[in-house]
Design an enzyme around this catalytic site. Sequence first.
Site, mmCIF file in Angstrom:
data_model
loop_
_atom_site.group_PDB
_atom_site.id
_atom_site.type_symbol
_atom_site.label_atom_id
_atom_site.label_comp_id
_atom_site.label_asym_id
_atom_site.label_seq_id
_atom_site.Cartn_x
_atom_site.Cartn_y
_atom_site.Cartn_z
ATOM 1 N N SER A 151 0.850 -1.191 0.000
ATOM 2 C CA SER A 151 0.000 0.000 0.000
ATOM 3 C C SER A 151 0.883 1.237 0.000
ATOM 4 O O SER A 151 1.996 1.223 0.530
ATOM 5 C CB SER A 151 -0.891 -0.002 1.247
ATOM 6 O OG SER A 151 -1.547 1.239 1.399
ATOM 7 N N TYR A 160 -2.378 -1.353 9.911
ATOM 8 C CA TYR A 160 -2.443 -1.852 8.544
ATOM 9 C C TYR A 160 -1.148 -1.531 7.792
ATOM 10 O O TYR A 160 -0.581 -2.395 7.104
ATOM 11 C CB TYR A 160 -3.645 -1.233 7.839
ATOM 12 C CG TYR A 160 -3.752 -1.550 6.366
ATOM 13 C CD1 TYR A 160 -4.254 -2.782 5.944
ATOM 14 C CD2 TYR A 160 -3.370 -0.629 5.395
ATOM 15 C CE1 TYR A 160 -4.368 -3.077 4.593
ATOM 16 C CE2 TYR A 160 -3.477 -0.910 4.045
ATOM 17 C CZ TYR A 160 -3.981 -2.143 3.657
ATOM 18 O OH TYR A 160 -4.080 -2.429 2.311
#
Length: 253
Positions: free
Chosen positions: A145, A158
């Site tokens: 990400s 995350y």
Amino acid sequence: MTTSSRITLITGGSRGLGRNAALALAADGSDVIITYRSQAEAAQQVVAQIEALGRRAATLPLDVADSAGFPAFADAVKAQLQQWGANGLQGLLNNAGEGLYAGFADTTAEQFDHLVAVHLKGPYFLTQALLPLISDGGRILNVSSGLARFALPGSSAYAMMKGGIEVFSRYLAKELGARGISANTLAPGAIETDFGGGHVRDNQDINKMVAGNTALGRAGLPDDIGPVVVALLSPKTGWINAQRVEASGGMFI
């Protein structure tokens, strides 16, 4: 239906970026095995779309948080390959995952442990279980990400997992190089999908913030990512190895 020497396995291929990647790979000539956790009907729809493109497709259930189930899953993949008369996989896309939007002070141990199971332990031991089925000279692509590069409040846990995935890719590249297997990381930016409850797609304030901080002036779309997956899993780009490729339209540069 035409046959292909390329077969790609995509985890989490029933929706979002996984679905887009599956269709893009099929359009590029790859047969595809996708996994799903709960959306069996959606996965079957993707299979039908792939077959309409003239490629072979199959779908298998998989919970990436349940590493105890990986040996049986690997057996199911092997059986599918044998059914197709194939010797192995040429591509693996570790894509399945879920988000967590919680501030550091509010993140619970249970939430953290679940993310570890899904985003770290899952890809690590799933790749290990599938390794005998990955052909020499194959390609592994792990999804990270943009949040592993830039920091947005509420995504610390995350983002930590995705940082670990980027390290994992480098070690895979080093340890599997003798077999000619390359491993890379793809880091999408903010993409308009149903991921995380669809907040980039559906929350206009968030979408506007993303667009305002992206060089190309908009949030990303799934169609922006599928072609990147195709390129990074292509046998023509095998010399790209141990790299982090961000596809974010120039977010926070």
